[in-house]
Design a protein around this motif. Structure first.
Motif, PDB file in Angstrom:
ATOM      1  N   ASP A   6      15.629  57.260 -23.360  1.00 36.70           N
ATOM      2  CA  ASP A   6      16.975  57.110 -23.908  1.00 36.70           C
ATOM      3  C   ASP A   6      18.025  57.706 -22.981  1.00 36.70           C
ATOM      4  O   ASP A   6      19.093  57.131 -22.777  1.00 36.70           O
ATOM      5  CB  ASP A   6      17.060  57.805 -25.279  1.00 36.70           C
ATOM      6  CG  ASP A   6      16.683  56.877 -26.424  1.00 36.70           C
ATOM      7  OD1 ASP A   6      16.618  55.657 -26.203  1.00 36.70           O
ATOM      8  OD2 ASP A   6      16.460  57.375 -27.533  1.00 36.70           O
ATOM      9  N   ALA A   7      17.733  58.885 -22.428  1.00 37.85           N
ATOM     10  CA  ALA A   7      18.695  59.561 -21.555  1.00 37.85           C
ATOM     11  C   ALA A   7      18.989  58.730 -20.313  1.00 37.85           C
ATOM     12  O   ALA A   7      20.138  58.639 -19.867  1.00 37.85           O
ATOM     13  CB  ALA A   7      18.164  60.942 -21.159  1.00 37.85           C
ATOM     14  N   ILE A   8      17.949  58.099 -19.757  1.00 36.09           N
ATOM     15  CA  ILE A   8      18.144  57.260 -18.571  1.00 36.09           C
ATOM     16  C   ILE A   8      18.853  55.968 -18.948  1.00 36.09           C
ATOM     17  O   ILE A   8      19.805  55.544 -18.277  1.00 36.09           O
ATOM     18  CB  ILE A   8      16.796  56.966 -17.889  1.00 36.09           C
ATOM     19  CG1 ILE A   8      16.186  58.257 -17.339  1.00 36.09           C
ATOM     20  CG2 ILE A   8      16.974  55.944 -16.769  1.00 36.09           C
ATOM     21  CD1 ILE A   8      14.773  58.095 -16.815  1.00 36.09           C
ATOM     22  N   SER A   9      18.417  55.327 -20.023  1.00 37.05           N
ATOM     23  CA  SER A   9      19.009  54.046 -20.430  1.00 37.05           C
ATOM     24  C   SER A   9      20.488  54.182 -20.767  1.00 37.05           C
ATOM     25  O   SER A   9      21.262  53.245 -20.572  1.00 37.05           O
ATOM     26  CB  SER A   9      18.249  53.484 -21.635  1.00 37.05           C
ATOM     27  OG  SER A   9      16.903  53.215 -21.307  1.00 37.05           O
ATOM     28  N   ALA A  10      20.882  55.340 -21.264  1.00 35.22           N
ATOM     29  CA  ALA A  10      22.278  55.535 -21.660  1.00 35.22           C
ATOM     30  C   ALA A  10      23.236  55.491 -20.474  1.00 35.22           C
ATOM     31  O   ALA A  10      24.424  55.197 -20.646  1.00 35.22           O
ATOM     32  CB  ALA A  10      22.426  56.874 -22.388  1.00 35.22           C
ATOM     33  N   VAL A  11      22.733  55.768 -19.272  1.00 33.43           N
ATOM     34  CA  VAL A  11      23.620  55.823 -18.103  1.00 33.43           C
ATOM     35  C   VAL A  11      23.303  54.778 -17.040  1.00 33.43           C
ATOM     36  O   VAL A  11      24.108  54.535 -16.146  1.00 33.43           O
ATOM     37  CB  VAL A  11      23.585  57.227 -17.437  1.00 33.43           C
ATOM     38  CG1 VAL A  11      24.114  58.288 -18.389  1.00 33.43           C
ATOM     39  CG2 VAL A  11      22.172  57.584 -16.974  1.00 33.43           C
ATOM     40  N   HIS A  12      22.139  54.141 -17.130  1.00 32.44           N
ATOM     41  CA  HIS A  12      21.672  53.234 -16.070  1.00 32.44           C
ATOM     42  C   HIS A  12      22.407  51.901 -16.138  1.00 32.44           C
ATOM     43  O   HIS A  12      22.411  51.227 -17.153  1.00 32.44           O
ATOM     44  CB  HIS A  12      20.173  53.007 -16.236  1.00 32.44           C
ATOM     45  CG  HIS A  12      19.501  52.480 -15.003  1.00 32.44           C
ATOM     46  ND1 HIS A  12      20.170  51.796 -14.016  1.00 32.44           N
ATOM     47  CD2 HIS A  12      18.209  52.541 -14.588  1.00 32.44           C
ATOM     48  CE1 HIS A  12      19.322  51.456 -13.069  1.00 32.44           C
ATOM     49  NE2 HIS A  12      18.123  51.898 -13.390  1.00 32.44           N
ATOM     50  N   LEU A  13      23.037  51.511 -15.028  1.00 37.87           N
ATOM     51  CA  LEU A  13      23.790  50.264 -14.949  1.00 37.87           C
ATOM     52  C   LEU A  13      23.280  49.396 -13.806  1.00 37.87           C
ATOM     53  O   LEU A  13      22.793  49.900 -12.796  1.00 37.87           O
ATOM     54  CB  LEU A  13      25.280  50.551 -14.699  1.00 37.87           C
ATOM     55  CG  LEU A  13      26.039  51.376 -15.732  1.00 37.87           C
ATOM     56  CD1 LEU A  13      27.421  51.693 -15.189  1.00 37.87           C
ATOM     57  CD2 LEU A  13      26.138  50.648 -17.045  1.00 37.87           C
ATOM     58  N   GLY A  14      23.444  48.104 -13.950  1.00 35.86           N
ATOM     59  CA  GLY A  14      23.261  47.178 -12.844  1.00 35.86           C
ATOM     60  C   GLY A  14      21.916  47.271 -12.160  1.00 35.86           C
ATOM     61  O   GLY A  14      20.942  47.806 -12.693  1.00 35.86           O
ATOM     62  N   HIS A  15      21.868  46.713 -10.959  1.00 40.51           N
ATOM     63  CA  HIS A  15      20.635  46.690 -10.178  1.00 40.51           C
ATOM     64  C   HIS A  15      20.665  47.767  -9.100  1.00 40.51           C
ATOM     65  O   HIS A  15      21.676  47.935  -8.410  1.00 40.51           O
ATOM     66  CB  HIS A  15      20.449  45.327  -9.514  1.00 40.51           C
ATOM     67  CG  HIS A  15      20.171  44.219 -10.485  1.00 40.51           C
ATOM     68  ND1 HIS A  15      19.046  44.192 -11.272  1.00 40.51           N
ATOM     69  CD2 HIS A  15      20.892  43.113 -10.810  1.00 40.51           C
ATOM     70  CE1 HIS A  15      19.063  43.112 -12.030  1.00 40.51           C
ATOM     71  NE2 HIS A  15      20.179  42.443 -11.782  1.00 40.51           N
ATOM     72  N   GLU A 304      33.967  45.276 -16.511  1.00 41.33           N
ATOM     73  CA  GLU A 304      34.616  45.311 -15.207  1.00 41.33           C
ATOM     74  C   GLU A 304      33.797  46.098 -14.193  1.00 41.33           C
ATOM     75  O   GLU A 304      33.837  45.816 -12.988  1.00 41.33           O
ATOM     76  CB  GLU A 304      36.004  45.951 -15.345  1.00 41.33           C
ATOM     77  CG  GLU A 304      36.987  45.113 -16.170  1.00 41.33           C
ATOM     78  CD  GLU A 304      38.233  45.907 -16.552  1.00 41.33           C
ATOM     79  OE1 GLU A 304      38.328  47.091 -16.143  1.00 41.33           O
ATOM     80  OE2 GLU A 304      39.094  45.356 -17.264  1.00 41.33           O
ATOM     81  N   ARG A 305      33.033  47.099 -14.686  1.00 43.87           N
ATOM     82  CA  ARG A 305      32.250  47.936 -13.771  1.00 43.87           C
ATOM     83  C   ARG A 305      30.897  47.353 -13.444  1.00 43.87           C
ATOM     84  O   ARG A 305      30.212  47.865 -12.556  1.00 43.87           O
ATOM     85  CB  ARG A 305      32.024  49.334 -14.395  1.00 43.87           C
ATOM     86  CG  ARG A 305      33.260  50.181 -14.531  1.00 43.87           C
ATOM     87  CD  ARG A 305      32.868  51.620 -14.799  1.00 43.87           C
ATOM     88  NE  ARG A 305      32.037  51.738 -15.990  1.00 43.87           N
ATOM     89  CZ  ARG A 305      32.489  51.999 -17.204  1.00 43.87           C
ATOM     90  NH1 ARG A 305      33.799  52.129 -17.394  1.00 43.87           N
ATOM     91  NH2 ARG A 305      31.680  52.100 -18.227  1.00 43.87           N
ATOM     92  N   SER A 306      30.467  46.313 -14.189  1.00 42.54           N
ATOM     93  CA  SER A 306      29.095  45.806 -14.028  1.00 42.54           C
ATOM     94  C   SER A 306      28.903  45.279 -12.609  1.00 42.54           C
ATOM     95  O   SER A 306      29.780  44.725 -11.983  1.00 42.54           O
ATOM     96  CB  SER A 306      28.823  44.680 -15.021  1.00 42.54           C
ATOM     97  OG  SER A 306      29.677  43.585 -14.782  1.00 42.54           O
ATOM     98  N   GLY A 307      27.694  45.479 -12.110  1.00 50.74           N
ATOM     99  CA  GLY A 307      27.363  45.078 -10.743  1.00 50.74           C
ATOM    100  C   GLY A 307      26.282  45.961 -10.194  1.00 50.74           C
ATOM    101  O   GLY A 307      25.292  46.206 -10.837  1.00 50.74           O
ATOM    102  N   GLY A 308      26.457  46.496  -9.016  1.00 50.10           N
ATOM    103  CA  GLY A 308      25.446  47.332  -8.396  1.00 50.10           C
ATOM    104  C   GLY A 308      26.086  48.275  -7.400  1.00 50.10           C
ATOM    105  O   GLY A 308      27.281  48.222  -7.159  1.00 50.10           O
ATOM    106  N   ILE A 309      25.270  49.114  -6.822  1.00 54.21           N
ATOM    107  CA  ILE A 309      25.775  50.082  -5.851  1.00 54.21           C
ATOM    108  C   ILE A 309      24.966  49.967  -4.575  1.00 54.21           C
ATOM    109  O   ILE A 309      23.755  49.813  -4.603  1.00 54.21           O
ATOM    110  CB  ILE A 309      25.702  51.521  -6.417  1.00 54.21           C
ATOM    111  CG1 ILE A 309      26.368  52.519  -5.473  1.00 54.21           C
ATOM    112  CG2 ILE A 309      24.291  51.947  -6.711  1.00 54.21           C
ATOM    113  CD1 ILE A 309      26.590  53.870  -6.080  1.00 54.21           C
ATOM    114  N   GLY A 310      25.653  49.971  -3.453  1.00 52.15           N
ATOM    115  CA  GLY A 310      24.960  49.805  -2.179  1.00 52.15           C
ATOM    116  C   GLY A 310      25.115  51.020  -1.302  1.00 52.15           C
ATOM    117  O   GLY A 310      25.236  52.137  -1.767  1.00 52.15           O
ATOM    118  N   ALA A 311      25.152  50.779  -0.004  1.00 47.78           N
ATOM    119  CA  ALA A 311      25.193  51.880   0.946  1.00 47.78           C
ATOM    120  C   ALA A 311      26.596  52.382   1.218  1.00 47.78           C
ATOM    121  O   ALA A 311      26.767  53.423   1.831  1.00 47.78           O
ATOM    122  CB  ALA A 311      24.552  51.431   2.273  1.00 47.78           C
TER     123      ALA A 311
END
Length: 312
Positions: A6-15, A304-311
């Motif tokens: 639950d703790a991880i799922s609450a903050v985990h976004l995108g790929h 608006e924030r959905s997506g992913g994070i890169g380098a």
């Protein structure tokens, strides 16, 4: 779901983003702070990590390190301090491109896995919040066999494109995050949440609230679930968790509602019922008190924030 999930799922976004890199010679790279968590696993060789405000950490083959709060840091193949890093470090994205272009075998090269998870840190669960800026898991990760297995599988997938890699890679990266947090909890029993989940009474109560947050919980019912008296539960729960049981439940219901607003198309009425509120109005009022914005605005911002994070 269990509390860690639950703790991880609450903050985990995108790929998540990941790379397997090979680098050699003198190198030094700087990654600025970012909204997420990062990791490194040393497959071969040795390098140093210097987190902002921290001390240099020496990383050797087999070591894994998690930066759960997106702390800015410098990587280098030599011992570094802040002054040296400021003069020599190149931007992280540029270093990644250069390392990706280095394909010629070199017995002196350093090989590593690196990656990032995009996290919504607006209301992080205290289990995640108490993770240190740098979680160093030395090469004795053989004590954590599942972590070693996840690292080996991830390295293999990043070696070459295989059928199903687009599904396998994100799943393995998520698994790696779980195993690194699990390893930290095993190695840091003095932490608040390792103690919470190690206490049979408090752990039973927290699990009950996470399993069914919509249930009509009361202090008496929760104490019965945990098998102790109401005063005993209140004292132990508050001492370990930092807030009374019903206050924790109220907070968790709103955090769970935020996750559902972000990750599902469910109506506010449906979400209210799922998290234990009798009406959308009641949930909206509690949500604004915690987040400072309406559920609808929160959902729009999450989109608006959905997506992913890169380098970069």
């Amino acid at each position: 779901m269990d509390v860690v999930s639950d703790a991880i799922s609450a903050v985990h976004l995108g790929h998540p983003w990941s790379r397997r890199l090979r680098t050699s010679g003198d190198w030094c790279a700087r990654r600025d702070p970012y909204d997420g968590a990062g990791f490194y696993v040393v497959l071969k060789g040795h390098f140093w990590l210097l987190a902002d405000g921290g001390a240099p950490v020496s990383l050797g083959a087999g070591d894994a390190v998690l930066l759960p709060h997106g702390t800015g840091h410098v990587l280098a193949d030599f011992p570094i301090d802040a002054a040296v890093a400021e003069k020599k470090a190149v931007p992280f994205a540029r270093w990644v491109v250069e390392a990706e272009g280095r394909t010629r075998p070199d017995r002196h090269a350093t090989e590593l896995l690196c990656g990032s998870y995009w996290l919504d840190c607006s209301r992080m669960h205290p289990l995640m919040a108490e993770l240190p800026e740098v979680v160093h898991l030395p090469s004795q990760v053989s004590r954590h066999l599942e972590l070693r297995a996840a690292i080996d599988l991830l390295a293999g997938e990043l070696d070459e494109l295989r059928p199903g890699s687009c599904v396998a890679l994100p799943s393995l990266l998520d698994l790696l995050l779980v195993y690194m947090i699990r390893a930290w909890m095993t190695d840091a029993p003095s932490g608040a949440w390792p103690r919470v989940l190690g206490d049979p009474v408090v752990a039973a109560a927290v699990r009950a609230l996470h399993t069914d947050p919509a249930a009509p919980w009361s202090n008496d019912r929760l104490a019965a679930e945990a098998g102790v008296s109401r005063p005993t539960l209140a004292r132990r729960f508050t001492a370990l968790v930092g807030r009374p049981p019903m206050a924790y439940l109220t907070w968790w219901r709103v955090i769970r509602a935020a996750t559902l607003l972000r990750d599902t198309p469910d109506t506010l009425a449906t979400i209210a019922a799922q998290v234990g509120y009798g009406s959308p109005y009641a949930l909206s009022h509690a949500f604004q008190r915690e987040f400072g914005i309406t559920p609808g605005r929160y959902r729009a911002q999450a989109g608006e924030r959905s997506g992913g994070i890169g380098a970069d």
